[in-house]
Scaffold this active site. Structure first.
Site, PDB file in Angstrom:
ATOM      1  N   SER A   1     107.961 -22.355  49.295  1.00 39.03           N
ATOM      2  CA  SER A   1     109.367 -22.184  48.994  1.00 39.03           C
ATOM      3  C   SER A   1     110.070 -22.017  50.335  1.00 39.03           C
ATOM      4  O   SER A   1     109.835 -21.053  51.039  1.00 39.03           O
ATOM      5  CB  SER A   1     109.578 -20.951  48.121  1.00 39.03           C
ATOM      6  N   ARG A   2     110.891 -23.002  50.694  1.00 40.04           N
ATOM      7  CA  ARG A   2     111.414 -22.993  52.058  1.00 40.04           C
ATOM      8  C   ARG A   2     112.561 -22.008  52.265  1.00 40.04           C
ATOM      9  O   ARG A   2     112.825 -21.600  53.383  1.00 40.04           O
ATOM     10  CB  ARG A   2     111.858 -24.402  52.452  1.00 40.04           C
ATOM     11  N   VAL A   3     113.274 -21.670  51.205  1.00 37.15           N
ATOM     12  CA  VAL A   3     114.409 -20.773  51.406  1.00 37.15           C
ATOM     13  C   VAL A   3     114.328 -19.478  50.610  1.00 37.15           C
ATOM     14  O   VAL A   3     115.050 -18.533  50.881  1.00 37.15           O
ATOM     15  CB  VAL A   3     115.753 -21.469  51.061  1.00 37.15           C
TER      16      VAL A   3
ATOM     17  N   ASP B   1     113.940 -27.844  48.169  1.00 37.45           N
ATOM     18  CA  ASP B   1     113.697 -26.737  49.098  1.00 37.45           C
ATOM     19  C   ASP B   1     112.296 -26.172  48.929  1.00 37.45           C
ATOM     20  O   ASP B   1     112.074 -24.981  49.125  1.00 37.45           O
ATOM     21  CB  ASP B   1     114.699 -25.602  48.849  1.00 37.45           C
TER      22      ASP B   1
END
Lengths: 530, 176
Positions: free
Chosen positions: A372-374, A347
């Protein structure tokens, strides 16, 4: 507790009386080929995939050497041998056990250093656990999960502010050798202990120098972080089979906490070596090689492992397993096979660059390539409000800094941005083993993005930070507290009233404490003082 | 010694197909047994496996060694294997053939390990317990005092372990 002796006698009596009822039928085979930690066994027609196999013991009175069935073929089984294999020869008898490869679990492992089989390596005596779980389990499905929504504080300013991690997230740490990959993990583990977050930390060392692991364990002990941690070691001298198993063993231990509604953190250091070990095992088992001689399922090897990191739904207790897989690149090339695989699985990634590292910017995180995708939705609201501008400012600064090197005349606005960027960069520098609590991070970031540091010389930024924190801790503790608990009205701004209070406190600090040391705009005096 | 290679199994299956067609299991078994004994001779084996001896020479050698003693088909089999450079697989193939023949003829082989030699009565009881009314039942007996008592019966790759030794070990594990 008081266990009465009659109870013990009765339990034993029961066990002995019921003992005879089970008949032992075992499936056996004979070794036809052995070497490099791999055995081919003729027979074993009833063996299950990844079933534990019993090889002869190395000597009388010793426990049998174990193996795991990996290849089930027409007449033979390809198996990896866990541990020493020099005593196993052609014709040796192998038995099935009816058990799928499994691991000890539970709190008894906390504070211990174990190998992937679960045997202690730290000389602190045997580990008594009653619970077992298979090494390989299918990751929780869609229904069992929920979005990442709680932050996992690493205590590293550059990460918590710009690349926030949420519990249940998989964040890749990628970079060349000697760029501080392990340091990030160690600091994260130490921060969990300092902040008493209750997050259980598991460090899986794969194919590493044993001396390095010993050093790490010592560091954790010195910082009081070992009590809440488990270290799983498959060192460079351990057979490839053990290195291959290590991450799965560590994950099984982490899942115990995840499934019991607690939070756990696991670091795989590193998955490049894990892929090498798996490549070795696969080639020895004569599986067809693919790109770079890795077997066809090397993607699945890592995706099934990392899928097991998850944030469970509230019905299932809401536990989580956060993971930091590590990948070592060669000369900063992140576009080779294994790095691209793991980047696409995780992620987000934290990209460490040796140029920054040697320029003294440590942690050497490349802001542009890290993401940081989430984690953003898991960030504390006040942090999000303050740090949103930080990331933007830093990105602009990096762009401008390249131009500014030509030294041409710069307009006021550009100069202003350069000044800001240099201060922020300075602010994000952080020595090892000193994680910063999140409220203090919010505070200093606030100072940075609101331009309070612009008036401070670059050499003085660290001292400013130190003194401002001291000031707030001693005179404005309740403000710090509010930074943690305050409910935000908007996502990209602090509440007006809180902002006012902060500004007032900062003004007071700058008038009373900082100016009194007389170095606000005098770099020369600063060098003398610092 | 190579183990159980799949190639050897294919030869054995081909031979078994012929034997099945002609119902000549017993003859094949006897002849292949002779071949097996013949191949014990290390000099002959060395010659047959050497790449420096060509196929014709090998054929002649096989003719001299086995000609007249075994059926012509057996000789043909060996020559085919020789021509393809597969004579090294011969011992392997014999093992496979025995296994296939056992299955086809309904022969079941058991290896029985006991602490003391079996008495006739025990042997009878064991045979009737193993239920061999159809086909043949071949018992091979071993004596191993280390198992203390009871029996270990092995058939193919299944083991029935009734030995006192194993039971004690399991009990110890359980009580720990």
């Amino acid at each position: 507790m008081g266990i009465r002796s009659e109870d013990i006698v009765r339990a034993l009596q029961d066990q002995i009386q019921n003992f005879d009822q089970q008949l032992r039928t075992t499936n056996v085979g004979t070794v036809i080929e052995v070497g490099d930690g791999i055995a081919r066994v003729y027979g074993l027609s009833q063996a299950m995939s990844s079933e534990l196999l019993e090889f002869p013991a190395p000597g009388p009175g010793e426990p049998p050497t174990m193996g795991i069935a990996l290849n089930l073929e027409e007449d033979a089984v390809g198996a990896i041998i866990l541990g020493e294999y020099s005593h196993i020869n052609e014709g040796a008898e192998v038995r099935t056990t009816g058990r799928i490869a499994d691991r000890h679990l539970g709190d008894a492992l906390l504070g211990r250093v174990v190998n992937p089989v679960g045997d202690p390596l730290d000389g602190k005596g045997p580990i008594q656990t009653t619970e077992f779980s298979p090494l390989e389990v299918i990751a929780p499905g869609v229904i069992k999960r929920q979005d990442v929504r709680q932050p996992l504080q690493t205590g590293i300013k550059a990460i918590d502010t710009m690349i926030p991690i949420g519990r249940g997230q998989r964040e890749l740490i990628i970079g060349d050798r000697q760029t501080g990959k392990t340091a990030i993990i160690v600091d994260t583990i130490i921060n969990q202990a300092r902040q008493r977050t209750g997050v259980v930390c598991i460090y899986v060392a794969i194919g590493q120098k044993e001396a390095g692991v010993a050093q790490l364990v010592r560091t954790l002990e010195q910082n009081g972080a070992m009590a809440n941690s488990i270290v799983v070691v498959a060192g460079a001298s351990d057979p490839a089979a053990l290195q291959y198993m290590a991450p799965y063993a560590g994950t099984a231990m982490g899942e115990y906490y995840r499934d019991n509604g607690k939070d756990a953190f696991i670091a795989y250091d590193d998955l490049s070596k894990h892929a090498w070990a798996y490549r070795q095992v696969s080639l020895l088992l004569r599986r067809p090689p693919g790109r770079e001689a890795y077997p066809g399922d090397v993607f699945y090897l890592h995706s099934r492992l990392l899928e097991r990191s998850a944030k469970l739904s509230n019905e299932l207790g809401g536990g989580s397993l956060t993971s930091f897989p590590v990948i070592e690149t060669q000369l900063g090339d992140i576009s080779t096979y294994i790095p691209t695989n793991v980047i696409s699985i995780t992620d987000g990634q934290i990209f460490l660059v040796s140029d920054l590292f040697y320029a003294g910017i440590r942690p050497a995180i490349s802001v542009g390539l890290s993401v940081s995708r989430v984690g953003g939705s898991a960030q504390l609201r006040p942090m999000r409000a303050v740090a949103g501008r930080l990331r933007l400012d830093m990105a602009r600064f990096r762009e401008l800094a390249a131009f500014a090197q030509f030294g041409s005349d710069l307009d006021r606005a550009t100069q202003q941005q350069l000044t800001r960027g240099q201060r922020l960069q300075e602010l994000l520098k952080q020595p090892q083993y000193v994680p910063v609590p999140v409220e203090e991070q919010i505070l200093t970031t606030f100072a940075g993005v609101t331009g309070r540091l612009d008036k401070v010389s670059i050499e003085d930024v660290a001292r400013y930070e130190r003194e401002v924190l001291q000031f707030f801790r001693s005179t404005n503790a309740e403000l710090l507290e509010r930074l943690l608990t305050e409910r935000q009205e908007s996502t990209n701004r602090l509440n007006a009233e809180l902002e006012q209070a902060l500004n007032a406190a900062f003004d007071e600090f700058e008038q009373r404490v900082w100016t009194s040391s007389g170095t606000l705009e005098a770099p020369a005096a600063a060098t003398a003082a610092g | 010694m190579p183990g159980r290679t799949t190639a050897a199994k294919r030869y054995a299956e081909a031979v078994a197909a012929i034997a099945r067609q002609e119902s000549s299991w017993e003859q094949w078994r006897r002849d292949l047994g002779l071949v097996g004994e013949g191949l014990q001779d290390s000099e002959l084996r060395l010659m047959l496996e050497s790449p420096r001896v060509n196929a014709e020479q090998k054929a002649a050698l096989l003719e001299r060694a086995f000609g007249g003693r075994v059926a012509p088909q057996v000789l043909s089999l060996l020559k085919v294997m020789g021509k393809r450079g597969r004579l090294t697989l011969a011992p392997d193939m014999l093992k496979w053939f025995d296994e296939i023949a056992d299955r086809a003829l309904g022969v079941r082989r058991y290896v029985v390990t006991s602490a003391t030699p079996l008495t006739d009565e025990q042997r009878q009881r064991l045979r009737s317990q193993l239920g061999g009314t159809t086909g043949q039942l071949v018992l091979t007996e071993h004596v191993d005092p280390a198992i203390i008592g009871g029996l270990i019966v092995r058939h193919d790759d299944m083991i029935l372990d009734f030995s006192i030794k194993t039971r004690l070990e399991t009990l110890r594990e359980r009580l720990n």
